[in-house]
Design an enzyme around this catalytic site. Structure first.
Site, PDB file in Angstrom:
ATOM      1  N   HIS A   1       0.880  -1.177   0.029  1.00 23.45           N
ATOM      2  CA  HIS A   1      -0.072   0.141   0.073  1.00 23.45           C
ATOM      3  C   HIS A   1       0.852   1.235  -0.136  1.00 23.45           C
ATOM      4  O   HIS A   1       0.372   2.364  -0.454  1.00 23.45           O
ATOM      5  CB  HIS A   1      -1.089   0.055   1.341  1.00 23.45           C
ATOM      6  CG  HIS A   1      -2.158  -1.031   0.735  1.00 23.45           C
ATOM      7  ND1 HIS A   1      -2.078  -2.255   0.451  1.00 23.45           N
ATOM      8  CD2 HIS A   1      -3.509  -0.601   0.086  1.00 23.45           C
ATOM      9  CE1 HIS A   1      -3.279  -2.600   0.129  1.00 23.45           C
ATOM     10  NE2 HIS A   1      -4.128  -1.602  -0.177  1.00 23.45           N
TER      11      HIS A   1
ATOM     12  N   GLU B   1      -9.984 -12.484  -5.377  1.00 18.68           N
ATOM     13  CA  GLU B   1      -8.657 -12.060  -5.283  1.00 18.68           C
ATOM     14  C   GLU B   1      -7.903 -13.106  -3.773  1.00 18.68           C
ATOM     15  O   GLU B   1      -6.876 -12.954  -3.881  1.00 18.68           O
ATOM     16  CB  GLU B   1      -8.249 -10.861  -4.439  1.00 18.68           C
ATOM     17  CG  GLU B   1      -9.192 -10.566  -3.231  1.00 18.68           C
ATOM     18  CD  GLU B   1      -9.206  -8.863  -2.546  1.00 18.68           C
ATOM     19  OE1 GLU B   1      -8.133  -8.293  -3.147  1.00 18.68           O
ATOM     20  OE2 GLU B   1      -9.923  -8.385  -1.777  1.00 18.68           O
TER      21      GLU B   1
ATOM     22  N   CYS C   1      -8.866  -5.232 -11.369  1.00 16.92           N
ATOM     23  CA  CYS C   1      -8.451  -3.722 -10.707  1.00 16.92           C
ATOM     24  C   CYS C   1      -7.300  -4.054 -10.128  1.00 16.92           C
ATOM     25  O   CYS C   1      -6.794  -2.896  -9.467  1.00 16.92           O
ATOM     26  CB  CYS C   1      -9.645  -3.475  -9.829  1.00 16.92           C
ATOM     27  SG  CYS C   1      -9.817  -4.274  -8.513  1.00 16.92           S
TER      28      CYS C   1
HETATM   29  C1  PEP Z   1      -5.954  -6.347  -5.256  1.00 15.65           C
HETATM   30  O1  PEP Z   1      -5.622  -7.179  -4.140  1.00 15.65           O
HETATM   31  O2  PEP Z   1      -5.406  -6.610  -6.505  1.00 15.65           O
HETATM   32  C2  PEP Z   1      -6.680  -5.026  -5.155  1.00 15.65           C
HETATM   33  C3  PEP Z   1      -7.189  -4.332  -6.071  1.00 15.65           C
HETATM   34  O3  PEP Z   1      -6.647  -4.618  -3.627  1.00 15.65           O
HETATM   35  P1  PEP Z   1      -5.644  -4.150  -2.946  1.00 15.65           P
HETATM   36  O4  PEP Z   1      -4.281  -3.668  -3.644  1.00 15.65           O
HETATM   37  O5  PEP Z   1      -6.377  -3.000  -2.163  1.00 15.65           O
HETATM   38  O6  PEP Z   1      -5.509  -5.247  -1.943  1.00 15.65           O
HETATM   39 MG    MG Z   2      -6.601  -6.759  -2.435  1.00 13.07          MG
END
Ligand code: PEP
Ligand code: MG
Length: 581
Positions: free
Chosen positions: A192, A433, A504
């Site tokens: 993140h 995911e 995404c």
């Molecule tokens: C993912 O896991 O690909 C996603 C889009 O969510 P995050 O990156 O917030 O875990």
């Molecule tokens: Mg994710």
């Protein structure tokens, strides 16, 4: 030539600046210092350190407030309160007087005993502040040592923030005026910190092992967030060259990029939607200027982070989602419900015991109605003002989706009974995911209005590699056949079930993958706003028929290296396919 370090470039751009160390790491003799000491001197040292730490925090808080707003500065407010808390200061003074130890040793003991007390508290305010206590401890210890003085005014900017690792909250809080780059020992391309650095357009390099211990406070350096190269104490010519490169990069950043056309289609006329991933509400405007077809992923955890230490209430959710829905109208705004907990640690995930990596996202939310229901109510109300949709993270079974639907129906009833406008028929989708969700996508889709594939987590769980780890980064392979097969199966399940499927994860933002993903059946992409133009460019020149033929061959391949080679040939680019996720 200065000392060169190689890490993972996770947010492109070039910057030169002086090191602003976020952590000093465990220190030598001073930090244990059990030797007999003179209490009056140690007390004075402690008070001086507290005053310096306070002045420093107040300055950072004011700057963060100016740059990022009130919500963000609240994190620092909590730390200021802790500095004045008798549980910390009076207890440390008491130890200095009674045990005749150094201020550093007394502070360490106090923090240790406070933390063990916090851990025994199951929930609530104090338990949420273990992370803040660590930050305050580090800051005080630095001032007590006097050697690595971080008084922001003592070192002149621009700054490169140097840390062992940075949590999302710390990244937000530390992004202050004058920080031009971030470098960390740990972290991966889909951590993140990396995502946020990109959102804030700050060059970042992670996975530099022990750089935070090698850099001296105030040392100058050049950071290249694309190549992952960091040069310490560079020669004047290098600094000059970096300044020129930075100028060029900033010009390119602000250069006009063709907006995504409303009716985007492939070369052979297949319609494609390109939406934006948003972390901070302010990004919506820029996404819409780039022509995004709405928001495909709003990571609502940042709303939680910025309202800490309070859990956001219904009104706060409603306002945020309503504004987003209105800003993208008539396009959709897909709001992902809270995804914190487990390895996405944040203040012990609002007081949940332990840091069990399995207790995250929807699992955590279903156990904590006090966190989840205000968010659902806010979403139901915001849906009156635009095409606001609900996306559930880390789903592993249909049951979780049904449970969320039951909660939504119940909350809609209660809102209506209270005369509050809401939309009970809000669309509900699941993130795919976790491999369990991908393997059962044909069943999961029956419970959903749409699916969204999160490759960042899908790759980490399918390949058993921590997305935040630098050391195992080589195993984090988006082109692994297991990943591609799961993407294809999920896209096919959506098509056969008559439900749209979006992708995404960061993989969607790499134009080298766009053709392959189209071939695997993806027709909706959600990417960081800066990647929109490049992905749209590839979409328009790709023939889906050809991409599908290519994908069929790819799906017969057994290893990622052959796939990467074939992809490089297909896209006419020998480097980019392997370069990013
Ligand atoms: C993912 O896991 O690909 C996603 C889009 O969510 P995050 O990156 O917030 O875990
Ligand atoms: Mg994710």
């Amino acid at each position: 030539m200065g000392e060169i370090y190689h890490g993972l470039g996770v947010s492109a751009g070039i910057a030169a600046g002086r090191a602003l160390l976020l952590e000093s790491g465990p220190d030598s003799a001073d930090s244990t210092g059990e030797e007999p000491t003179e209490p009056a001197g140690e007390l004075a040292r402690l008070h001086r350190a507290r005053d310096e730490a306070k002045a420093e925090l107040e300055e950072i808080r004011d700057r963060v407030r100016r740059v990022l707003g009130e919500h963000f500065s609240a994190i620092l407010e909590v730390q200021l309160l802790l500095l004045d808390d008798p549980a910390l200061m009076a207890a440390t003074e008491d130890r200095i007087l009674r045990a005749r130890v150094t201020a550093i040793a007394a502070l360490a003991n106090t923090v240790r005993s406070l933390k063990s007390r916090l851990e025994s508290v199951q929930q609530g305010y104090m338990r949420e502040h273990g992370g803040d206590l660590d930050d305050v401890h580090r800051r005080l210890e630095r001032h007590l040592n006097g050697r690595r003085n971080l008084r922001p005014n003592a070192i002149t900017g621009p700054y490169v923030l140097v840390a062992r690792s940075l949590g999302p909250a710390e990244t937000v809080a530390m992004v202050r005026e004058g920080v031009v780059a971030l470098i960390t020992d740990l972290g991966g391309p889909t951590s993140h910190t990396a995502i946020l650095a990109k959102a804030l357009s700050i060059p970042a390099v992670v996975g530099l092992y022990d750089v935070s211990r090698r850099v001296r406070a105030g040392e100058s350096m050049v950071v290249n967030g694309a190549s992952g190269v960091v040069e310490l104490s560079p020669a004047p010519e290098t600094l000059q060259r970096a300044a020129e490169q930075r100028e060029a990069w900033l010009r390119a950043e602000s250069a006009w990029a063709p907006p995504v056309p409303e009716g985007l289609a492939t070369h052979d006329g297949v319609p494609v939607f390109l939406r934006a991933n948003i972390e901070l509400p302010e990004q919506v405007e820029s996404a819409m200027r780039h022509g995004a077809h709405g928001v495909g992923l709003y990571r609502s955890e940042f709303l939680f982070i910025t309202s800490a230490p309070r859990i956001p209430g219904e009104e706060q959710h409603y306002e945020a989602y309503r504004r987003m829905g209105e800003a993208v109208h008539p396009q959709p705004a897909v709001i992902r419900t809270l995804d914190l907990g487990g390895d996405k640690r944040f203040r012990d995930a609002f007081g949940e015991p332990g840091q069990d990596p399995g207790l995250r996202a929807i699992r955590l939310c279903l156990r904590r109605p006090d966190i989840f229901l205000p968010q659902l109510r806010g979403l139901l109300r915001a849906a009156v003002h635009g095409d606001v949709r609900v996306l559930i993270p880390m789903v592993t079974s249909k049951e979780e989706v049904f449970e969320v639907r039951r909660l939504l129906a119940h909350e809609a009833e209660s809102l209506k009974a209270g005369g509050v406008a809401c939309r009970a028929d809000v669309l509900v989708g699941a993130m795919v995911e976790v491999p369990a969700a991908a393997a059962t996508a044909d069943l999961l889709v029956e419970a959903c209005d749409f699916l969204s594939i999160g490759t960042n987590d899908l790759i980490q769980y399918a390949l058993a590699v921590d997305r935040g780890s630098g050391a195992a980064a080589a195993y984090y392979e988006p082109l692994h056949p297991a990943v591609l097969r799961m993407v294809e199966f999920t896209a096919r399940s959506g098509r056969e079930g008559g439900r749209p499927v979006s992708l995404c994860g960061e993989m969607a933002a790499n134009p080298a993958f766009t053709g392959l993903l189209l071939g695997l059946g993806i027709r909706e992409f959600s990417v960081e706003p800066r990647a929109l133009a490049a992905v749209a460019g590839v979409v328009r020149t790709t023939s889906v028929r050809r991409a599908e033929e290519f994908a069929r061959v790819i799906l017969t391949q057994a290893d990622a290296d052959s796939i990467a080679r074939m992809l490089a040939v297909e896209t006419g680019d020998g480097t980019s396919a392997k370069a990013a996720t």
